[in-house]
Design a protein around this motif. Structure first.
Motif, PDB file in Angstrom:
ATOM      1  N   GLN A 249       0.823  -1.206   0.000  1.00 60.80           N
ATOM      2  CA  GLN A 249       0.000   0.000   0.000  1.00 60.80           C
ATOM      3  C   GLN A 249       0.857   1.256   0.000  1.00 60.80           C
ATOM      4  O   GLN A 249       0.527   2.235  -0.658  1.00 60.80           O
ATOM      5  N   GLU A 250       1.956   1.233   0.733  1.00 61.27           N
ATOM      6  CA  GLU A 250       2.854   2.391   0.781  1.00 61.27           C
ATOM      7  C   GLU A 250       3.527   2.617  -0.570  1.00 61.27           C
ATOM      8  O   GLU A 250       3.606   3.729  -1.049  1.00 61.27           O
ATOM      9  N   GLY A 251       4.069   1.546  -1.150  1.00 60.30           N
ATOM     10  CA  GLY A 251       4.685   1.630  -2.472  1.00 60.30           C
ATOM     11  C   GLY A 251       6.057   2.273  -2.527  1.00 60.30           C
ATOM     12  O   GLY A 251       6.714   2.220  -3.565  1.00 60.30           O
ATOM     13  N   ARG A 252       6.474   2.892  -1.455  1.00 58.90           N
ATOM     14  CA  ARG A 252       7.798   3.517  -1.402  1.00 58.90           C
ATOM     15  C   ARG A 252       8.397   3.274  -0.030  1.00 58.90           C
ATOM     16  O   ARG A 252       7.676   3.127   0.956  1.00 58.90           O
ATOM     17  N   ALA A 253       9.716   3.270   0.006  1.00 57.15           N
ATOM     18  CA  ALA A 253      10.421   3.097   1.276  1.00 57.15           C
ATOM     19  C   ALA A 253      11.787   3.748   1.171  1.00 57.15           C
ATOM     20  O   ALA A 253      12.305   3.973   0.067  1.00 57.15           O
ATOM     21  N   ILE A 254      12.362   4.030   2.300  1.00 56.19           N
ATOM     22  CA  ILE A 254      13.725   4.548   2.351  1.00 56.19           C
ATOM     23  C   ILE A 254      14.637   3.365   2.653  1.00 56.19           C
ATOM     24  O   ILE A 254      14.406   2.626   3.616  1.00 56.19           O
ATOM     25  N   VAL A 255      15.630   3.187   1.801  1.00 51.50           N
ATOM     26  CA  VAL A 255      16.604   2.110   1.971  1.00 51.50           C
ATOM     27  C   VAL A 255      17.928   2.742   2.384  1.00 51.50           C
ATOM     28  O   VAL A 255      18.437   3.638   1.710  1.00 51.50           O
ATOM     29  N   ALA A 256      18.470   2.265   3.496  1.00 51.14           N
ATOM     30  CA  ALA A 256      19.747   2.774   3.990  1.00 51.14           C
ATOM     31  C   ALA A 256      20.803   1.681   3.900  1.00 51.14           C
ATOM     32  O   ALA A 256      20.564   0.538   4.290  1.00 51.14           O
TER      33      ALA A 256
ATOM     34  N   LEU B 167      11.017  -8.123   0.837  1.00 51.22           N
ATOM     35  CA  LEU B 167      10.891  -6.841   0.156  1.00 51.22           C
ATOM     36  C   LEU B 167      11.590  -6.914  -1.190  1.00 51.22           C
ATOM     37  O   LEU B 167      12.630  -7.578  -1.323  1.00 51.22           O
ATOM     38  N   ILE B 168      11.032  -6.229  -2.190  1.00 53.88           N
ATOM     39  CA  ILE B 168      11.629  -6.197  -3.531  1.00 53.88           C
ATOM     40  C   ILE B 168      11.676  -4.746  -4.006  1.00 53.88           C
ATOM     41  O   ILE B 168      10.674  -4.032  -3.928  1.00 53.88           O
ATOM     42  N   PHE B 169      12.837  -4.330  -4.492  1.00 57.35           N
ATOM     43  CA  PHE B 169      12.960  -3.033  -5.164  1.00 57.35           C
ATOM     44  C   PHE B 169      13.961  -3.178  -6.293  1.00 57.35           C
ATOM     45  O   PHE B 169      14.615  -4.214  -6.427  1.00 57.35           O
TER      46      PHE B 169
ATOM     47  N   GLU C  11       6.524  -7.048 -11.090  1.00 56.89           N
ATOM     48  CA  GLU C  11       5.586  -6.599 -12.132  1.00 56.89           C
ATOM     49  C   GLU C  11       4.158  -7.040 -11.810  1.00 56.89           C
ATOM     50  O   GLU C  11       3.204  -6.291 -12.040  1.00 56.89           O
ATOM     51  N   ARG C  12       3.982  -8.231 -11.275  1.00 56.65           N
ATOM     52  CA  ARG C  12       2.652  -8.712 -10.903  1.00 56.65           C
ATOM     53  C   ARG C  12       2.047  -7.833  -9.807  1.00 56.65           C
ATOM     54  O   ARG C  12       0.873  -7.482  -9.860  1.00 56.65           O
ATOM     55  N   LEU C  13       2.862  -7.478  -8.832  1.00 58.16           N
ATOM     56  CA  LEU C  13       2.380  -6.689  -7.706  1.00 58.16           C
ATOM     57  C   LEU C  13       2.306  -5.194  -8.001  1.00 58.16           C
ATOM     58  O   LEU C  13       1.500  -4.481  -7.407  1.00 58.16           O
ATOM     59  N   VAL C  14       3.155  -4.725  -8.907  1.00 56.13           N
ATOM     60  CA  VAL C  14       3.201  -3.310  -9.269  1.00 56.13           C
ATOM     61  C   VAL C  14       3.225  -3.218 -10.798  1.00 56.13           C
ATOM     62  O   VAL C  14       4.279  -3.009 -11.396  1.00 56.13           O
ATOM     63  N   PRO C  15       2.065  -3.409 -11.431  1.00 63.03           N
ATOM     64  CA  PRO C  15       2.029  -3.369 -12.901  1.00 63.03           C
ATOM     65  C   PRO C  15       2.590  -2.052 -13.436  1.00 63.03           C
ATOM     66  O   PRO C  15       2.316  -0.979 -12.895  1.00 63.03           O
ATOM     67  N   GLY C  16       3.424  -2.166 -14.460  1.00 60.96           N
ATOM     68  CA  GLY C  16       4.038  -0.986 -15.054  1.00 60.96           C
ATOM     69  C   GLY C  16       5.300  -0.525 -14.350  1.00 60.96           C
ATOM     70  O   GLY C  16       5.840   0.527 -14.671  1.00 60.96           O
ATOM     71  N   SER C  17       5.784  -1.306 -13.409  1.00 58.98           N
ATOM     72  CA  SER C  17       6.993  -0.921 -12.680  1.00 58.98           C
ATOM     73  C   SER C  17       8.205  -0.993 -13.601  1.00 58.98           C
ATOM     74  O   SER C  17       8.136  -1.514 -14.707  1.00 58.98           O
ATOM     75  N   LYS C  18       9.318  -0.491 -13.106  1.00 57.51           N
ATOM     76  CA  LYS C  18      10.561  -0.494 -13.873  1.00 57.51           C
ATOM     77  C   LYS C  18      11.350  -1.786 -13.712  1.00 57.51           C
ATOM     78  O   LYS C  18      12.483  -1.884 -14.160  1.00 57.51           O
ATOM     79  N   SER C  19      10.759  -2.787 -13.095  1.00 59.43           N
ATOM     80  CA  SER C  19      11.497  -4.020 -12.809  1.00 59.43           C
ATOM     81  C   SER C  19      11.943  -4.732 -14.075  1.00 59.43           C
ATOM     82  O   SER C  19      12.895  -5.499 -14.044  1.00 59.43           O
TER      83      SER C  19
ATOM     84  N   VAL D 209      17.217  -6.135  -9.863  1.00 60.03           N
ATOM     85  CA  VAL D 209      16.199  -6.379  -8.851  1.00 60.03           C
ATOM     86  C   VAL D 209      16.888  -6.826  -7.566  1.00 60.03           C
ATOM     87  O   VAL D 209      17.714  -7.734  -7.586  1.00 60.03           O
ATOM     88  N   VAL D 210      16.522  -6.176  -6.463  1.00 59.75           N
ATOM     89  CA  VAL D 210      17.101  -6.460  -5.161  1.00 59.75           C
ATOM     90  C   VAL D 210      16.012  -7.018  -4.256  1.00 59.75           C
ATOM     91  O   VAL D 210      14.884  -6.518  -4.242  1.00 59.75           O
ATOM     92  N   VAL D 211      16.341  -8.049  -3.513  1.00 62.12           N
ATOM     93  CA  VAL D 211      15.418  -8.592  -2.516  1.00 62.12           C
ATOM     94  C   VAL D 211      16.043  -8.421  -1.133  1.00 62.12           C
ATOM     95  O   VAL D 211      17.257  -8.525  -0.971  1.00 62.12           O
ATOM     96  N   VAL D 212      15.176  -8.139  -0.176  1.00 64.64           N
ATOM     97  CA  VAL D 212      15.596  -7.998   1.215  1.00 64.64           C
ATOM     98  C   VAL D 212      14.791  -8.990   2.030  1.00 64.64           C
ATOM     99  O   VAL D 212      13.561  -8.987   1.991  1.00 64.64           O
TER     100      VAL D 212
END
Length: 141
Positions: free
Chosen positions: A17-24, A47-49, A101-109, A116-119
């Motif tokens: 729902q947030e769709g954005r996060a800060i990664v440190a 998490l995936i970004f 892409e399934r979870l965020v259609p149209g993403s840059k993935s 693609v990074v997974v946490v």
């Protein structure tokens, strides 16, 4: 508290729902670096970004995979994560890009050049300031 830190699916839904996060991350010399990224999450809380190959955070996490992530920067609830980040490649990259892409259609993935990074979080804190005093609940995954 409506967001249970032990419930991976509800945490994942919050992140989606947030769709954005800060990664440190930290540079190889230990200097801090943080960036706002588009993010999603699998039902198990992974998490995936995605990042460009020349991004500082990519070089940082390849040198030291420990990261901190904060989702929920606009409302009264935030979730802080700590865990290990991995830049995917090969079949793993394809699988996670498909999930992104399934979870965020149209993403840059799927854009050429993006990685693609997974946490996989191993610790998190739910912080809810809508309560007085604020509710703070931690969990280990």
């Amino acid at each position: 508290m409506s967001l249970d830190p032990q419930d991976c699916a509800s945490i994942a839904d919050f992140v989606r729902q947030e769709g954005r996060a800060i990664v440190a991350t930290a540079t190889p010399d230990g200097e801090p670096e943080a960036a706002l990224v588009g993010v999603t999450a699998l039902d198990d809380g992974t998490l995936i970004f995605n990042v460009l190959p020349w991004a500082r955070k990519l070089a940082n996490l390849k040198a030291n995979g420990r990261v901190a992530v904060v989702a929920g920067t606009a409302g009264p609830v935030s979730v802080q994560f700590e865990g290990r980040a991995v830049a995917t490649d090969g079949e793993s990259a394809e699988r996670y890009a498909d999930e992104f892409e399934r979870l965020v259609p149209g993403s840059k993935s799927r854009y050429e050049g993006y990685e693609v990074v997974v946490v996989r979080p191993d610790w998190l804190r739910v912080y809810d300031v809508s309560h007085k005093p604020p509710l703070v609940v931690e969990a280990r995954w």
